[in-house]
Design an enzyme around this catalytic site. Structure first.
Site, PDB file in Angstrom:
ATOM      1  N   LYS A 156      37.900 -17.194 -31.261  1.00 36.51           N
ATOM      2  CA  LYS A 156      38.825 -17.441 -32.533  1.00 36.51           C
ATOM      3  C   LYS A 156      39.814 -16.575 -33.085  1.00 36.51           C
ATOM      4  O   LYS A 156      41.028 -17.025 -33.596  1.00 36.51           O
ATOM      5  CB  LYS A 156      37.781 -17.562 -33.611  1.00 36.51           C
TER       6      LYS A 156
ATOM      7  N   LYS B 201      34.194 -27.674 -24.697  1.00 36.19           N
ATOM      8  CA  LYS B 201      33.037 -28.345 -25.783  1.00 36.19           C
ATOM      9  C   LYS B 201      33.772 -28.964 -27.055  1.00 36.19           C
ATOM     10  O   LYS B 201      34.727 -29.054 -27.229  1.00 36.19           O
ATOM     11  CB  LYS B 201      32.710 -26.930 -26.689  1.00 36.19           C
TER      12      LYS B 201
ATOM     13  N   LYS C 248      34.581 -29.187 -33.997  1.00 31.53           N
ATOM     14  CA  LYS C 248      35.063 -29.707 -35.083  1.00 31.53           C
ATOM     15  C   LYS C 248      36.777 -29.337 -35.386  1.00 31.53           C
ATOM     16  O   LYS C 248      37.380 -30.131 -35.977  1.00 31.53           O
ATOM     17  CB  LYS C 248      34.443 -29.083 -36.496  1.00 31.53           C
TER      18      LYS C 248
HETATM   19  P1  TYM Z   1      28.845 -24.997 -36.310  1.00 33.78           P
HETATM   20  O1  TYM Z   1      28.897 -25.276 -37.939  1.00 33.78           O
HETATM   21  O2  TYM Z   1      29.903 -24.555 -35.491  1.00 33.78           O
HETATM   22  O3  TYM Z   1      27.853 -25.977 -35.657  1.00 33.78           O
HETATM   23  C1  TYM Z   1      26.732 -26.278 -36.284  1.00 33.78           C
HETATM   24  C2  TYM Z   1      25.526 -26.683 -35.141  1.00 33.78           C
HETATM   25  O4  TYM Z   1      26.101 -27.786 -34.250  1.00 33.78           O
HETATM   26  C3  TYM Z   1      25.961 -27.133 -32.844  1.00 33.78           C
HETATM   27  N1  TYM Z   1      26.997 -27.579 -32.125  1.00 33.78           N
HETATM   28  C4  TYM Z   1      26.884 -28.280 -30.986  1.00 33.78           C
HETATM   29  N2  TYM Z   1      25.738 -28.490 -30.135  1.00 33.78           N
HETATM   30  C5  TYM Z   1      25.741 -29.155 -28.893  1.00 33.78           C
HETATM   31  N3  TYM Z   1      27.335 -29.393 -28.583  1.00 33.78           N
HETATM   32  C6  TYM Z   1      28.320 -29.063 -29.423  1.00 33.78           C
HETATM   33  N4  TYM Z   1      29.426 -29.421 -28.660  1.00 33.78           N
HETATM   34  C7  TYM Z   1      28.179 -28.578 -30.441  1.00 33.78           C
HETATM   35  N5  TYM Z   1      29.123 -27.975 -31.378  1.00 33.78           N
HETATM   36  C8  TYM Z   1      28.236 -27.483 -32.191  1.00 33.78           C
HETATM   37  C9  TYM Z   1      26.030 -25.562 -33.156  1.00 33.78           C
HETATM   38  O5  TYM Z   1      25.303 -24.749 -32.128  1.00 33.78           O
HETATM   39  C10 TYM Z   1      25.042 -25.346 -34.370  1.00 33.78           C
HETATM   40  O6  TYM Z   1      23.698 -25.446 -34.258  1.00 33.78           O
HETATM   41  N6  TYM Z   1      27.369 -20.076 -36.943  1.00 33.78           N
HETATM   42  C11 TYM Z   1      26.872 -21.346 -37.152  1.00 33.78           C
HETATM   43  C12 TYM Z   1      26.473 -21.915 -38.399  1.00 33.78           C
HETATM   44  C13 TYM Z   1      25.253 -20.997 -38.597  1.00 33.78           C
HETATM   45  C14 TYM Z   1      23.881 -20.785 -38.546  1.00 33.78           C
HETATM   46  C15 TYM Z   1      23.224 -19.881 -39.418  1.00 33.78           C
HETATM   47  C16 TYM Z   1      23.168 -21.554 -37.494  1.00 33.78           C
HETATM   48  C17 TYM Z   1      25.523 -19.916 -40.041  1.00 33.78           C
HETATM   49  N7  TYM Z   1      24.244 -19.252 -40.160  1.00 33.78           N
HETATM   50  C18 TYM Z   1      21.917 -19.531 -39.495  1.00 33.78           C
HETATM   51  C19 TYM Z   1      21.675 -20.944 -37.626  1.00 33.78           C
HETATM   52  C20 TYM Z   1      21.433 -20.257 -38.138  1.00 33.78           C
HETATM   53  C21 TYM Z   1      27.986 -22.373 -36.769  1.00 33.78           C
HETATM   54  O7  TYM Z   1      29.307 -21.917 -36.902  1.00 33.78           O
HETATM   55  O8  TYM Z   1      27.549 -23.694 -36.366  1.00 33.78           O
END
Ligand code: TYM
Length: 344
Positions: A114, A206, A209
């Site tokens: 990032k 990947k 978003k």
């Molecule tokens: P975030 O918001 O980027 O993504 C949310 C969830 O979606 C999963 N994900 C995917 N899984 C499969 N294939 C993909 N292409 C894909 N893109 C996203 C992510 O792995 C995630 O599970 N840091 C985290 C948010 C967070 C969090 C936490 C998660 C903050 N605190 C505590 C678990 C526990 C994040 O940015 O996810």
């Protein structure tokens, strides 16, 4: 030993939800509700580590809460809330900032991706992001965290922080009458055929978003049936038919991605899907995938639209969730303050 198993997971309101978020996370939240208490958070404080327009932040926050509910997370049973409403997340994150090391954060591949060459110019919050994530999880002493594959490194860091806190404060933890593993070593729950859903235009990238290169690369949860079908029809593939065995998908990222998506949507293994479609061309497989995707996602998108059209219901659910979360969080923070040596 931590008294109970507990699930925590979260999604950042920083863009429209997509199929990767659904298959890697949201869909897998649902069955866990029958196994242990679950907390599902909209991590709005994480979202602002990069600039978010306030109106978008609100819209995406509603959208994520709606997606949880539409997918089958039961707000009576599980806790649904937005992170900023429980101030203890920030408080524990500060303490973890003082436990974690600069070097640990600097090694995070998501930070490096990032920040790129611009690391002097990104927010301090983006650097410290994994510390807040560890706080989210450990505030509730969560033992299980269902996420996609891209969060693995952050969860390893969460374990490192828990372990260092438990070690650094071992004497005080004992003096305060707690077991020596005050914070649990959380288990990542990264399982199933779609832990890493890839772009429909490039099987090596990947689905995300922030994808802007091509709208055709990403299936959004709010896409209508025609759009979903069109994106799947136009998805990049190779010229070969599907292989006869799952091993034959190796080295064929686009084919592997589509088969993985199909398997996750129908709750089967990749091998089972290959047993059904092996030897067939994409001309047969893509319509079957489109039909399945529309049948699973369509009703959920309708329910999401209904919920976001009248946010009162979502607001009430999140308010109630925040109250329940706050009760657990307040208890942990009281313990932590005492362990750290803060007089209260
Ligand atoms: P975030 O918001 O980027 O993504 C949310 C969830 O979606 C999963 N994900 C995917 N899984 C499969 N294939 C993909 N292409 C894909 N893109 C996203 C992510 O792995 C995630 O599970 N840091 C985290 C948010 C967070 C969090 C936490 C998660 C903050 N605190 C505590 C678990 C526990 C994040 O940015 O996810």
């Amino acid at each position: 030993m931590p008294a109970t198993n507990r699930v925590f997971s979260g999604i950042k309101p920083s863009g429209d939800l997509h199929l990767g978020n659904y298959l890697g996370a949201i869909r897998r939240f649902v069955p866990l509700q029958d196994q242990m208490p679950c907390i599902y958070c909209v991590v709005d404080m994480h979202a602002i580590t990069v600039w978010q327009d306030p109106a978008d932040l609100k819209r995406w926050t509603y959208e994520i809460a709606a997606a949880y509910i539409a997918a089958g997370v039961d707000p009576e049973k599980s806790i649904i809330f937005n992170q900023s409403q429980v101030a203890e997340h920030a408080e524990l994150a500060w303490i973890f900032n003082c436990v974690a090391r600069m070097g640990w954060m600097a090694r995070m591949t998501q930070f490096k991706d990032k920040a790129g060459k611009n690391s002097e110019n990104v927010s301090l919050g983006l650097f410290a992001y994994p510390s807040l994530m560890a706080a989210d999880i450990l505030l509730y002493k969560a033992t299980h965290v269902p996420v996609g594959d891209d969060q693995k490194q952050h969860l390893e860091l969460t374990r490192d922080i828990a372990q260092k806190f438990n070690n650094d404060y071992a004497t005080s933890i004992a003096a305060n009458g707690f077991e020596d593993d005050f914070f649990p070593l959380t288990e990542p729950v990264i399982a199933g055929p779609a832990t890493r859903v890839m772009s429909l235009r490039d099987g090596t990238k990947k689905m995300s978003k922030s994808e802007t290169a091509s709208d055709m690369a990403t299936i959004y949860l709010m896409d209508d049936a025609d759009t979903i079908a069109r994106k799947i029809k136009k998805a990049k593939t190779d010229p070969e038919p599907l292989p006869e065995t799952a091993e034959g998908l190796e080295g064929r990222p686009e084919a592997a991605n589509l088969v993985g998506i199909y398997a996750a949507l129908i709750d089967k293994s990749t091998a089972e899907v290959i047993a059904e479609f092996g030897g067939q061309g994409f001309g047969a497989f893509k319509p079957a995938l489109a039909e399945l995707a529309v049948s699973v996602l369509g009703p959920q998108a309708d329910e999401m639209r209904r919920l976001v059209a009248d946010p009162g219901e979502i607001e009430a659910i999140m308010r109630n969730g925040a109250e329940r979360a706050r009760e657990i969080a307040a208890r942990t923070m009281q313990e932590v303050r005492s362990i750290v040596g803060f007089i209260g």
